[in-house]
Design a protein around this motif. Structure first.
Motif, mmCIF file in Angstrom:
data_model
loop_
_atom_site.group_PDB
_atom_site.id
_atom_site.type_symbol
_atom_site.label_atom_id
_atom_site.label_comp_id
_atom_site.label_asym_id
_atom_site.label_seq_id
_atom_site.Cartn_x
_atom_site.Cartn_y
_atom_site.Cartn_z
ATOM 1 N N PHE A 133 -7.326 10.195 -24.269
ATOM 2 C CA PHE A 133 -6.609 10.031 -22.995
ATOM 3 C C PHE A 133 -5.728 8.794 -23.154
ATOM 4 O O PHE A 133 -6.252 7.687 -23.310
ATOM 5 N N LEU A 134 -4.405 8.963 -23.106
ATOM 6 C CA LEU A 134 -3.488 7.830 -23.288
ATOM 7 C C LEU A 134 -2.974 7.321 -21.938
ATOM 8 O O LEU A 134 -2.345 8.076 -21.179
ATOM 9 N N PHE A 135 -3.252 6.039 -21.674
ATOM 10 C CA PHE A 135 -2.712 5.401 -20.467
ATOM 11 C C PHE A 135 -1.214 5.160 -20.614
ATOM 12 O O PHE A 135 -0.763 4.651 -21.660
ATOM 13 N N VAL A 136 -0.464 5.443 -19.568
ATOM 14 C CA VAL A 136 0.976 5.176 -19.561
ATOM 15 C C VAL A 136 1.324 4.554 -18.202
ATOM 16 O O VAL A 136 1.130 5.206 -17.169
ATOM 17 N N PRO A 137 1.789 3.296 -18.183
ATOM 18 C CA PRO A 137 2.194 2.721 -16.891
ATOM 19 C C PRO A 137 3.266 3.615 -16.270
ATOM 20 O O PRO A 137 4.294 3.897 -16.895
ATOM 21 N N ILE A 144 -4.547 2.913 -25.159
ATOM 22 C CA ILE A 144 -3.486 2.215 -24.393
ATOM 23 C C ILE A 144 -2.169 2.224 -25.140
ATOM 24 O O ILE A 144 -1.157 1.770 -24.598
ATOM 25 N N HIS A 145 -2.173 2.707 -26.397
ATOM 26 C CA HIS A 145 -0.953 2.645 -27.206
ATOM 27 C C HIS A 145 -0.897 3.919 -28.051
ATOM 28 O O HIS A 145 -1.946 4.382 -28.538
ATOM 29 N N PRO A 146 0.315 4.464 -28.251
ATOM 30 C CA PRO A 146 0.408 5.719 -29.022
ATOM 31 C C PRO A 146 -0.243 5.628 -30.402
ATOM 32 O O PRO A 146 -0.809 6.620 -30.890
HETATM 33 N N1 COA Z 1 2.534 5.061 -23.708
HETATM 34 C C1 COA Z 1 3.722 5.471 -24.187
HETATM 35 N N2 COA Z 1 4.520 4.717 -24.969
HETATM 36 C C2 COA Z 1 4.073 3.477 -25.275
HETATM 37 C C3 COA Z 1 2.844 2.996 -24.805
HETATM 38 C C4 COA Z 1 2.060 3.835 -23.990
HETATM 39 N N3 COA Z 1 0.889 3.435 -23.491
HETATM 40 N N4 COA Z 1 2.654 1.766 -25.276
HETATM 41 C C5 COA Z 1 3.741 1.471 -26.021
HETATM 42 N N5 COA Z 1 4.593 2.497 -26.024
HETATM 43 C C6 COA Z 1 5.889 2.607 -26.717
HETATM 44 C C7 COA Z 1 6.715 1.363 -26.466
HETATM 45 O O1 COA Z 1 7.521 1.521 -25.319
HETATM 46 C C8 COA Z 1 7.535 1.257 -27.734
HETATM 47 O O2 COA Z 1 8.644 2.134 -27.614
HETATM 48 P P1 COA Z 1 10.017 1.835 -28.446
HETATM 49 O O3 COA Z 1 9.676 2.059 -29.881
HETATM 50 O O4 COA Z 1 10.955 2.872 -27.894
HETATM 51 O O5 COA Z 1 10.402 0.432 -28.146
HETATM 52 C C9 COA Z 1 6.614 1.822 -28.803
HETATM 53 O O6 COA Z 1 5.632 2.599 -28.118
HETATM 54 C C10 COA Z 1 5.904 0.735 -29.590
HETATM 55 O O7 COA Z 1 5.289 -0.141 -28.687
HETATM 56 P P2 COA Z 1 4.960 -1.655 -29.071
HETATM 57 O O8 COA Z 1 6.232 -2.438 -29.192
HETATM 58 O O9 COA Z 1 4.064 -1.616 -30.246
HETATM 59 O O10 COA Z 1 4.128 -2.158 -27.852
HETATM 60 P P3 COA Z 1 4.678 -2.822 -26.503
HETATM 61 O O11 COA Z 1 4.676 -4.307 -26.704
HETATM 62 O O12 COA Z 1 5.938 -2.168 -26.069
HETATM 63 O O13 COA Z 1 3.545 -2.434 -25.466
HETATM 64 C C11 COA Z 1 1.536 -2.617 -24.230
HETATM 65 C C12 COA Z 1 2.246 -2.949 -25.544
HETATM 66 C C13 COA Z 1 0.070 -2.986 -24.350
HETATM 67 C C14 COA Z 1 2.174 -3.421 -23.083
HETATM 68 C C15 COA Z 1 1.682 -1.089 -23.968
HETATM 69 O O14 COA Z 1 1.111 -0.433 -25.074
HETATM 70 C C16 COA Z 1 1.127 -0.580 -22.680
HETATM 71 O O15 COA Z 1 1.737 -0.738 -21.620
HETATM 72 N N6 COA Z 1 -0.051 0.100 -22.719
HETATM 73 C C17 COA Z 1 -0.641 0.722 -21.567
HETATM 74 C C18 COA Z 1 -1.247 -0.328 -20.649
HETATM 75 C C19 COA Z 1 -2.042 0.296 -19.523
HETATM 76 O O16 COA Z 1 -1.735 1.365 -19.043
HETATM 77 N N7 COA Z 1 -3.091 -0.400 -19.081
HETATM 78 C C20 COA Z 1 -3.944 0.094 -18.057
HETATM 79 C C21 COA Z 1 -5.197 0.700 -18.589
HETATM 80 S S1 COA Z 1 -6.255 -0.447 -19.412
#
Ligand code: COA
Ligand code: MG
Length: 292
Positions: free
Chosen positions: A4-8, A225-227
């Motif tokens: 399950f992938l979280f996405v803001p 939390i991250h792809p």
């Molecule tokens: N879903 C989809 N895409 C994501 C993602 C996610 N959860 N997390 C990162 N990406 C994308 C980024 O936008 C980036 O895209 P780009 O290549 O077009 O720039 C790419 O994947 C690589 O990301 P990266 O640079 O390694 O990380 P980041 O610094 O952009 O983001 C976080 C790090 C932690 C802020 C981010 O992963 C995130 O927001 N995660 C979800 C947080 C969340 O929902 N928390 C609540 C539950 S605990």
């Protein structure tokens, strides 16, 4: 479902990447990854995402805001008419929270002509200290309930903890307890136990270790939390060929032995719990082949 992938939900960039991450399900977040000033934007973007989601993609879930906020009813009104697979309820205190959200969903389903009980529910069930005393109350709360998961971050904040992990990066006792009670509560309720997130998204080895421990103990899925975390989680929670072959050998050993409760296989004693485990693993592997 394994991942399950979280996405803001207020991030265009992340929403645009999410469907290709390979996750079995997405959780569009309206709660803690969205700033208070962005809640309405996030609702609108989640709604648009649901409306334009492609067939055959990941299942789309939405995390609502918690029941002690003034936000959750409007969250549901915005997204439920667009038929998410499920709603994730954060910070639940007991099965009563599931009943409360289920009743609100029923009203929206009736008002909008959707099938009754079409939208499922799952919960982050360990985010306050009191919630740990109620993990046995989810059984029978609602037929919508399909999973329980746990979180260590809000619990640590509530406890005033300096950290929730020890120097070796392993969860300390209060969080191990939360994890264990989630596993037991979920299985007792007949729903899937989903392991919580691994925050250090650049540490693939650490994620894999934590996921393997979860799979070993009985969790069948984990949140990401991250792809980059998704392929690791999918791999760990997919029964390996060796696991399936072993399970088939166990079933075959019982079949051959006839009407018995115990057999020996490769010098190891196997009785009925092992047969049940083997059958469950084969069922999971076969289900995976159909849905992946
Ligand atoms: N879903 C989809 N895409 C994501 C993602 C996610 N959860 N997390 C990162 N990406 C994308 C980024 O936008 C980036 O895209 P780009 O290549 O077009 O720039 C790419 O994947 C690589 O990301 P990266 O640079 O390694 O990380 P980041 O610094 O952009 O983001 C976080 C790090 C932690 C802020 C981010 O992963 C995130 O927001 N995660 C979800 C947080 C969340 O929902 N928390 C609540 C539950 S605990
Ligand atoms: Mg939380």
């Amino acid at each position: 479902m394994r991942s399950f992938l979280f996405v803001p939900a207020d991030s265009d960039k992340k929403l645009s990447k999410a469907a290709d991450a390979g996750a079995d399900a997405l959780i569009l977040d309206l709660e803690d990854s969205v700033a208070p000033s962005r809640k309405e934007t996030a609702r609108a973007m989640a709604r648009d995402y649901l409306m334009s989601a492609r067939e055959g993609g990941p299942k789309i879930c939405v995390r609502m805001n918690a029941l002690d906020t003034p936000l959750w009813r409007d969250d549901l009104k915005s997204v439920v008419p667009h038929r998410p697979y499920a709603i994730l309820i954060p910070k639940t205190l007991s099965g009563d929270c599931v009943k409360q959200v289920s009743a609100a969903l029923a009203d929206i389903e009736a008002d909008t002509g959707l099938p009754a009980e079409g939208v499922r529910l799952f919960c982050v069930a360990t985010e306050t200290p009191a919630s740990l005393f109620s993990l046995g109350t989810y059984a029978g709360a609602s037929p919508r309930l399909f999973g329980l998961t746990w979180g260590a971050e809000d619990l640590a904040a509530a406890l005033g903890a300096r950290s929730n992990k020890n120097d070796a990066g392993v969860y300390t006792e209060p969080y191990r307890l939360a994890r264990t009670l989630t596993l037991l509560g979920a299985v007792a309720a007949g729903v899937i136990p989903i392991d919580g997130v691994y925050k250090d998204f650049r540490d693939e080895a650490g994620l894999e270790r934590e996921a393997r421990e979860a799979a070993r103990d009985g969790f069948t899925a984990k949140m990401a939390i991250h792809p980059a975390q998704v392929p690791v989680i999918n791999r760990v929670f997919t029964p390996s060929e060796a696991d399936v072959a072993h399970a088939r050998a166990v079933v075959e050993a019982f079949d051959k032995a006839g009407d018995v409760g115990v057999v020996a296989l490769d010098g190891v004693m196997l009785d009925i719990p092992h047969l049940k485990q083997a059958r469950a693993l084969i069922a999971r592997a076969e289900a995976g082949q159909h849905t992946d």
